[in-house]
Design an enzyme around this catalytic site. Structure first.
Site, PDB file in Angstrom:
ATOM      1  N   GLY A   2       2.143  -1.416  14.649  1.00 15.75           N
ATOM      2  CA  GLY A   2       1.892  -1.170  15.498  1.00 15.75           C
ATOM      3  C   GLY A   2       3.402  -1.660  16.299  1.00 15.75           C
ATOM      4  N   THR A   3       4.006  -2.321  15.620  1.00 14.70           N
ATOM      5  CA  THR A   3       5.530  -2.846  16.097  1.00 14.70           C
ATOM      6  C   THR A   3       6.054  -1.333  16.791  1.00 14.70           C
ATOM      7  OG1 THR A   3       6.211  -2.688  13.557  1.00 14.70           O
ATOM      8  CG2 THR A   3       5.340  -4.753  15.099  1.00 14.70           C
TER       9      THR A   3
END
Length: 266
Positions: A210-211
């Site tokens: 999810g960066t």
């Protein structure tokens, strides 16, 4: 609270909570922005991978956007997983209708585990309908390579790709350098004339799920608050770096970053 900034995310749901709508709303909240959403698809996933993708009807996406924007409005919006061309075209229609000018596009295409999150024919719709409306697009190197057909392995190749993507219509291109094979990461922002570089050291960890969503959500939150784009990128970078450094070590695969991360605004 009357002057509270508002941000909208138009993206897929991540059942594991580390990416997508869930990551965006957590990030908006942490950065002091009121978050709203339009869900485009539901995914069944955890830190080990995506087991299923279930797109919502285009009408459902459209109605979510209409109901939120006609009442609450938004100061900035971001897109994440849009999945197919029909949804992209409808999202673009709503963005134009409600005159959302601060639009961040995170061109979510492939999950870390390899699952395809954007259909092949949708890339044409993205170029034709959505990119011309964007304040900034935030591709990682595989996404930029997919969009341009270029080999991107160096900062110089990142600049060349940024020029090509800029010609597709967005006002700014934010090339994320996390996939460079180097301990020194360089992110590059291009405004059509000048390049701005943001360098930082690589953090060696597998907990990076999810960066991209979290970075683009932080960028959207800062734009919603009226921060200039270059400063918004700096703040979003500081947030995601701290979020990776303090990742909560959840799950047996690529765990999520820390959406409770705190950054110094000085």
């Amino acid at each position: 609270m009357a002057g509270l900034a508002k941000a909208m995310t138009i993206a897929g749901s991540d059942s594991g909570g580390g990416a997508g709508i869930q990551a965006d709303l957590k990030t908006f909240h942490q950065l002091g922005v009121y978050g709203t959403s339009a869900i485009t698809a539901i995914t069944a996933q955890n830190t080990k991978g995506v087991a299923g993708v279930y797109p919502l009807p285009t009408e459902a996406v459209s109605q979510q956007m209409n109901e939120v924007l006609s009442d609450i409005g938004t100061d900035a919006a971001k897109t994440g997983m849009l999945f197919h061309a029909e949804i992209i075209e409808e999202v673009a229609k709503q963005i134009r209708h409600f005159e959302v000018t601060k639009l961040v596009i995170d061109p979510v295409m492939i999950a870390k585990g390899g699952a395809k999150l954007l259909q092949d024919e949708a890339i044409t719709a993205l170029r034709n309908h959505l990119l011309p409306l964007a304040e900034v697009i935030t591709p990682n190197l595989p996404e930029a390579a997919y969009m341009t057909g270029l080999l991107i392995e160096t900062p110089e190749q990142m600049r060349e790709a940024a020029k090509v993507i800029h010609q597709m219509g967005p006002r700014h291109v934010m090339m994320k350098g996390g996939h460079l094979q180097d301990d020194a990461i360089v992110d590059i922002l291009f405004d059509g004339r000048d390049f701005y570089e943001f360098a930082h050291k690589r953090i060696h960890t597998r907990h990076t799920h999810g960066t991209g969503c979290t970075f683009s959500a932080a960028l959207t939150a800062e734009l919603a608050k009226g921060t200039s784009l270059v400063h918004a990128v700096e703040r979003a970078n500081r947030f995601i770096i701290e979020a990776i450094k303090t990742a909560p070590q959840i799950g047996g695969g690529h765990g999520p970053t820390n959406h409770w991360a705190v950054i110094d605004y000085m």
